[in-house]
Design an enzyme around this catalytic site. Structure first.
Site, PDB file in Angstrom:
ATOM      1  CG  HIS A  67      36.679  33.682  37.796  1.00  0.00           C
ATOM      2  ND1 HIS A  67      36.770  32.742  37.591  1.00  0.00           N
ATOM      3  CD2 HIS A  67      37.267  35.198  38.395  1.00  0.00           C
ATOM      4  CE1 HIS A  67      38.265  33.160  37.952  1.00  0.00           C
ATOM      5  NE2 HIS A  67      38.193  34.399  37.677  1.00  0.00           N
ATOM      6  CB  CYS A  89      39.564  34.417  34.959  1.00  0.00           C
ATOM      7  SG  CYS A  89      40.008  35.943  35.815  1.00  0.00           S
ATOM      8  CD  GLU A 149      35.137  29.313  37.929  1.00  0.00           C
ATOM      9  OE1 GLU A 149      33.854  29.943  36.257  1.00  0.00           O
ATOM     10  OE2 GLU A 149      36.407  29.446  37.931  1.00  0.00           O
TER      11      GLU A 149
END
Lengths: 251, 193
Positions: free
Chosen positions: B175, B77, B177
């Site tokens: 992202h 990001c 994650e």
């Protein structure tokens, strides 16, 4: 293409899920972490946790829950309920919340929105707005919709966006609990007034209601609780239904 | 394997640590240059505003260290955006690893872009076993226009670079994650580089 988001909302009291939840094959439906996992595995795009506890220990209980959720699930989640300060937000984000949602505290202290956006970035600040019509005019309400204010909904929407909100979660108190559909007319006005994403909330009863929130209300995301918790609508089926109506969803 | 997540005070980095743990590895948070240099894999996260994040990097001296790293580095990001030459956000110079500039979405689309969008034109080992048009979770107001360094594209207002690679440096705008099991797969691919 960016897709429309489907967001189950979990009400949390003292670390447990409240409102009856009727999931088959779930050992402990009152356990928010188990529920969150179930939703993330069945196609929910995000989750919202709304803390409604009023005890002294609420803060530490919520922080532990946020941490456990963040350890377990791999989709974004928002935490709301009783957030009043920069410190409240900091500790929730530090423990793994992706976004926080503020409501009454923003109305009482609008500068809080600016402060939070400057410190943490707009992307993690959701402003939740509860409203219903009084004499035909949409007014912002506080305390879960119980207390009316003089603030015009559409003025407030513009103000929170200007102050740095990254997203608006609009709940129509008129529609909430009715299962008659979202407040699409108001949603459509809101989505034209500001250039940030809008989450529709209140009124979901069937799959077409979601389609209408996106195509008529122009919402970017739709949130619901009971229709998901009671298994009345399964998210994979809902998404197939939306896809058939040419609404972009993640499948 | 020693995995370091660069901790320079930028936002929610806990989520990345948790995701790595779910993959069966331990990552440590550090701003210590030696610890970072000795790691097998380095993750460079970032949530927040570019110019203030850049200031924090300069204050800690990490702006000099990161571009010299030799092991695989993954910017996520804002981390990816800071690895570029310049950002319109706060009009700041970046680390200059990727010779591209970061610009803002126009008001023709909702800003920030928030939610799940697809990645395509996948070009790197980072995307091994990831299918074209897989969905990833994105939250951003600034983007990298398409470039030769792009290893993935996404469409929002324009077709832009949603992942970059130059030598041992990788960057992803999304992202991983927070992008479900396929996001975790990308993180796993990175750890396997």
């Amino acid at each position: 293409m960016l897709t429309k988001r489907i967001i189950p909302c979990l009400d949390i009291k003292n670390g447990r899920t409240v409102k009856g939840v009727n999931f088959v094959n779930l050992i402990d439906a009152g356990n928010p972490v188990e529920l969150a996992k179930k939703y993330s595995e069945t196609g929910a795009d995000e989750l919202v946790f709304l803390d409604i506890s009023a005890t002294e220990e609420r803060r530490s209980t919520l922080i532990n829950l946020v941490r456990e959720v963040a350890e377990t699930i791999n989709i974004p989640f928002t935490v709301g309920g009783g957030i009043n300060s920069v410190e409240d937000v900091e500790i929730l984000l530090k423990n793994g919340a992706d976004k926080v949602s503020i409501n009454s505290s923003a109305v009482k202290n609008p500068d809080l929105i600016n402060k939070l956006a400057q410190k943490f970035g707009s992307q993690c600040i959701v402003v939740a707005i509860d409203a219903k019509r009084i004499d035909g005019i949409w007014k912002v309400h506080l305390v879960g919709g119980k207390q009316a204010t003089d603030i015009n909904l559409f003025d407030w929407v513009v103000e929170v966006a200007n102050r740095g909100a990254g997203e608006i979660l609009f709940t129509s108190m008129e529609n909430d609990g009715t299962k008659d559909g979202f407040a699409n007319e108001a949603l459509n006005i809101i989505s034209k007034l500001v250039n940030i994403p809008i989450i529709a909330s209140g009124g979901a009863g069937n799959k077409q209601d979601f389609a209408d929130a996106f195509s008529i209300g122009n919402a970017d995301a739709a949130l619901a609780a009971s229709v998901f918790h009671f298994g009345e609508i399964e998210i994979p089926e809902l998404k197939q239904f939306l896809k058939k109506q040419n609404i972009k969803v993640r499948i | 394997m020693k995995i370091v997540i660069i901790d320079y005070g930028a936002g929610n980095i806990q989520s990345i640590q948790f995701a790595i743990k779910r993959l069966g590895f331990e990552a440590i948070l550090s701003n210590n240059p030696i610890e970072i240099q000795q790691a097998d894999k380095v993750i460079f996260p970032g949530v927040g505003e570019a110019s203030s994040a850049m200031k924090m990097l300069i204050e800690s001296g990490l702006d000099k260290i990161i571009p010299t790293l030799k092991q695989p580095v993954l910017g996520i990001c804002l981390g990816m955006q800071l690895m570029c030459k310049h950002s319109e956000e706060g009009n700041t110079n970046g680390l200059g690893i990727f010779d591209v500039n970061v610009v803002k979405f126009s008001n023709a689309v909702k800003v920030p872009q928030m939610g799940w969008n697809t990645i395509f034109n996948l070009k790197s080992k980072l995307f091994e076993n990831i299918k074209e048009n897989e969905f990833m979770y994105l939250v951003h107001s600034f983007y990298v226009p398409n470039t030769d360094l792009a290893i993935a594209n996404t469409n929002y207002e324009v077709e832009y670079a949603s992942a970059l690679q130059k030598d041992n440096f990788y960057g992803v705008q999304f992202h991983p994650e927070k992008s479900g099991k396929w996001g975790e797969k990308i993180l796993e691919n990175f750890l396997n580089l």
